[in-house]
Design a protein around this motif. Structure first.
Motif, PDB file in Angstrom:
ATOM      1  N   UNK A  51       0.824  -1.213   0.000  1.00  0.00           N
ATOM      2  CA  UNK A  51       0.000   0.000   0.000  1.00  0.00           C
ATOM      3  C   UNK A  51       0.860   1.266   0.000  1.00  0.00           C
ATOM      4  N   UNK A  52       1.911   1.276   0.784  1.00  0.00           N
ATOM      5  CA  UNK A  52       2.768   2.457   0.869  1.00  0.00           C
ATOM      6  C   UNK A  52       3.520   2.693  -0.436  1.00  0.00           C
ATOM      7  N   UNK A  53       3.973   1.636  -1.062  1.00  0.00           N
ATOM      8  CA  UNK A  53       4.674   1.798  -2.355  1.00  0.00           C
ATOM      9  C   UNK A  53       3.733   2.358  -3.408  1.00  0.00           C
ATOM     10  N   UNK A  54       2.509   1.835  -3.455  1.00  0.00           N
ATOM     11  CA  UNK A  54       1.517   2.347  -4.413  1.00  0.00           C
ATOM     12  C   UNK A  54       1.215   3.814  -4.134  1.00  0.00           C
ATOM     13  N   UNK A  55       1.078   4.153  -2.867  1.00  0.00           N
ATOM     14  CA  UNK A  55       0.806   5.524  -2.472  1.00  0.00           C
ATOM     15  C   UNK A  55       1.944   6.451  -2.886  1.00  0.00           C
ATOM     16  N   UNK A  56       3.154   6.082  -2.563  1.00  0.00           N
ATOM     17  CA  UNK A  56       4.315   6.917  -2.881  1.00  0.00           C
ATOM     18  C   UNK A  56       4.451   7.135  -4.380  1.00  0.00           C
ATOM     19  N   UNK A  57       4.220   6.090  -5.139  1.00  0.00           N
ATOM     20  CA  UNK A  57       4.348   6.186  -6.596  1.00  0.00           C
ATOM     21  C   UNK A  57       3.383   7.234  -7.154  1.00  0.00           C
TER      22      UNK A  57
END
Length: 80
Positions: A51-57
């Motif tokens: 979730x955090x990687x998707x958010x950051x991207x």
């Protein structure tokens, strides 16, 4: 999240996702970041990372100011 009421926070972030208008990618990304933090607090590290990687991207793509915060948070949980 700050009050450690994770179930309530998770519900709020999921509710937020259901109200975001079409094209609100930045808001979706912020809700994902919130859900990532909930997942991490609940010990669900793989879900939190995803979730955090998707958010950051997304936040980086739209130039949103919280992108750096999400990346820093990601680094902090990856070090644990």
């Amino acid at each position: 999240l700050e009050q450690e009421r994770f179930e309530l926070a998770e519900k709020a972030f999921n509710e937020m996702l259901s109200f975001i208008p079409e094209g609100g990618q930045d808001l979706i990304a912020l809700a994902q970041y919130g859900l990532a933090r909930v997942a991490a607090a609940k010990g669900q590290l793989n879900q939190a990372l995803s979730l955090a990687r998707a958010s950051a991207k997304v936040l980086e793509l739209v130039g949103y100011r919280y992108a750096k915060e999400v990346r820093n948070w990601l680094r902090s949980i990856c070090q644990d």
